[in-house]
Design a protein around this motif. Structure first.
Motif, PDB file in Angstrom:
ATOM      1  N   LEU A 216       0.829  -1.216   0.000  1.00  0.00           N
ATOM      2  CA  LEU A 216       0.000   0.000   0.000  1.00  0.00           C
ATOM      3  C   LEU A 216       0.858   1.258   0.000  1.00  0.00           C
ATOM      4  O   LEU A 216       0.518   2.255  -0.653  1.00  0.00           O
ATOM      5  CB  LEU A 216      -0.946  -0.010   1.194  1.00  0.00           C
ATOM      6  N   LEU A 217       1.969   1.239   0.724  1.00  0.00           N
ATOM      7  CA  LEU A 217       2.875   2.389   0.749  1.00  0.00           C
ATOM      8  C   LEU A 217       3.462   2.644  -0.638  1.00  0.00           C
ATOM      9  O   LEU A 217       3.502   3.792  -1.098  1.00  0.00           O
ATOM     10  CB  LEU A 217       3.997   2.148   1.771  1.00  0.00           C
ATOM     11  N   VAL A 218       3.896   1.589  -1.307  1.00  0.00           N
ATOM     12  CA  VAL A 218       4.476   1.736  -2.650  1.00  0.00           C
ATOM     13  C   VAL A 218       3.424   2.289  -3.623  1.00  0.00           C
ATOM     14  O   VAL A 218       3.700   3.212  -4.399  1.00  0.00           O
ATOM     15  CB  VAL A 218       5.042   0.389  -3.148  1.00  0.00           C
ATOM     16  N   ILE A 219       2.213   1.775  -3.578  1.00  0.00           N
ATOM     17  CA  ILE A 219       1.139   2.265  -4.464  1.00  0.00           C
ATOM     18  C   ILE A 219       0.840   3.728  -4.171  1.00  0.00           C
ATOM     19  O   ILE A 219       0.666   4.528  -5.084  1.00  0.00           O
ATOM     20  CB  ILE A 219      -0.115   1.390  -4.306  1.00  0.00           C
ATOM     21  N   SER A 220       0.795   4.097  -2.903  1.00  0.00           N
ATOM     22  CA  SER A 220       0.533   5.496  -2.527  1.00  0.00           C
ATOM     23  C   SER A 220       1.610   6.427  -3.059  1.00  0.00           C
ATOM     24  O   SER A 220       1.315   7.513  -3.572  1.00  0.00           O
ATOM     25  CB  SER A 220       0.445   5.628  -1.006  1.00  0.00           C
ATOM     26  N   VAL A 221       2.856   6.028  -2.933  1.00  0.00           N
ATOM     27  CA  VAL A 221       3.964   6.857  -3.435  1.00  0.00           C
ATOM     28  C   VAL A 221       3.855   7.028  -4.947  1.00  0.00           C
ATOM     29  O   VAL A 221       4.034   8.133  -5.471  1.00  0.00           O
ATOM     30  CB  VAL A 221       5.323   6.245  -3.031  1.00  0.00           C
ATOM     31  N   LEU A 222       3.532   5.966  -5.664  1.00  0.00           N
ATOM     32  CA  LEU A 222       3.379   6.065  -7.122  1.00  0.00           C
ATOM     33  C   LEU A 222       2.249   7.018  -7.497  1.00  0.00           C
ATOM     34  O   LEU A 222       2.375   7.806  -8.434  1.00  0.00           O
ATOM     35  CB  LEU A 222       3.142   4.684  -7.723  1.00  0.00           C
ATOM     36  N   LEU A 223       1.141   6.946  -6.779  1.00  0.00           N
ATOM     37  CA  LEU A 223       0.031   7.860  -7.055  1.00  0.00           C
ATOM     38  C   LEU A 223       0.404   9.308  -6.764  1.00  0.00           C
ATOM     39  O   LEU A 223       0.051  10.216  -7.520  1.00  0.00           O
ATOM     40  CB  LEU A 223      -1.201   7.458  -6.237  1.00  0.00           C
ATOM     41  N   ILE A 224       1.111   9.536  -5.685  1.00  0.00           N
ATOM     42  CA  ILE A 224       1.532  10.898  -5.327  1.00  0.00           C
ATOM     43  C   ILE A 224       2.449  11.480  -6.401  1.00  0.00           C
ATOM     44  O   ILE A 224       2.404  12.676  -6.698  1.00  0.00           O
ATOM     45  CB  ILE A 224       2.218  10.903  -3.937  1.00  0.00           C
ATOM     46  N   ILE A 225       3.260  10.645  -7.006  1.00  0.00           N
ATOM     47  CA  ILE A 225       4.181  11.106  -8.048  1.00  0.00           C
ATOM     48  C   ILE A 225       3.452  11.370  -9.364  1.00  0.00           C
ATOM     49  O   ILE A 225       3.710  12.365 -10.035  1.00  0.00           O
ATOM     50  CB  ILE A 225       5.315  10.081  -8.261  1.00  0.00           C
ATOM     51  N   THR A 226       2.513  10.514  -9.747  1.00  0.00           N
ATOM     52  CA  THR A 226       1.912  10.611 -11.082  1.00  0.00           C
ATOM     53  C   THR A 226       0.780  11.620 -11.179  1.00  0.00           C
ATOM     54  O   THR A 226       0.612  12.243 -12.223  1.00  0.00           O
ATOM     55  CB  THR A 226       1.383   9.242 -11.548  1.00  0.00           C
ATOM     56  N   ILE A 227       0.000  11.838 -10.144  1.00  0.00           N
ATOM     57  CA  ILE A 227      -1.161  12.730 -10.255  1.00  0.00           C
ATOM     58  C   ILE A 227      -0.766  14.171 -10.586  1.00  0.00           C
ATOM     59  O   ILE A 227      -1.354  14.778 -11.472  1.00  0.00           O
ATOM     60  CB  ILE A 227      -2.043  12.629  -8.999  1.00  0.00           C
ATOM     61  N   PRO A 228       0.227  14.786  -9.946  1.00  0.00           N
ATOM     62  CA  PRO A 228       0.613  16.146 -10.346  1.00  0.00           C
ATOM     63  C   PRO A 228       1.104  16.215 -11.791  1.00  0.00           C
ATOM     64  O   PRO A 228       0.862  17.193 -12.492  1.00  0.00           O
ATOM     65  CB  PRO A 228       1.731  16.515  -9.372  1.00  0.00           C
TER      66      PRO A 228
END
Length: 100
Positions: free
Chosen positions: A17-29
């Motif tokens: 879940l942490l890895v998925i969250s980090v990927l989302l934080i990077i890609t959305i902006p």
């Protein structure tokens, strides 16, 4: 004694879940920034299309049309860019409408 139970532990699930969250934080902006670029390029592409249809109208009718004549004559589908800017024809050239 211990059975060989297969499955994920709570720690493993939290790491995923942490890895998925980090990927989302990077890609959305990045998606937000690219949307603006796409809208700007969409307006440039529409200008090129309208210019081509302007020339086609001139060849067929021996007259310089207004943007409304191109739209009503089914030469173009819209005179509005994806970013909301309207196009117009001034002195036989396609330009963004003033005040937009």
């Amino acid at each position: 004694m211990w059975k060989n139970e297969k499955g994920f532990t709570l720690i493993e699930m939290l790491i995923v879940l942490l890895v998925i969250s980090v990927l989302l934080i990077i890609t959305i902006p990045n998606l937000s920034q690219n949307t603006e670029n796409i809208r700007n390029k969409g307006c440039d592409a529409l200008k090129v299309t309208v210019e081509a249809q302007l020339e086609a109208y001139q060849v067929e009718n021996n007259a310089v049309p207004t943007i409304d004549e191109l739209e009503s004559g089914d030469y173009i589908k819209t005179k509005e860019c994806p970013d909301g800017t309207s196009l117009t024809i001034v002195d036989g050239k396609v330009v963004e409408a003033a005040g937009e």
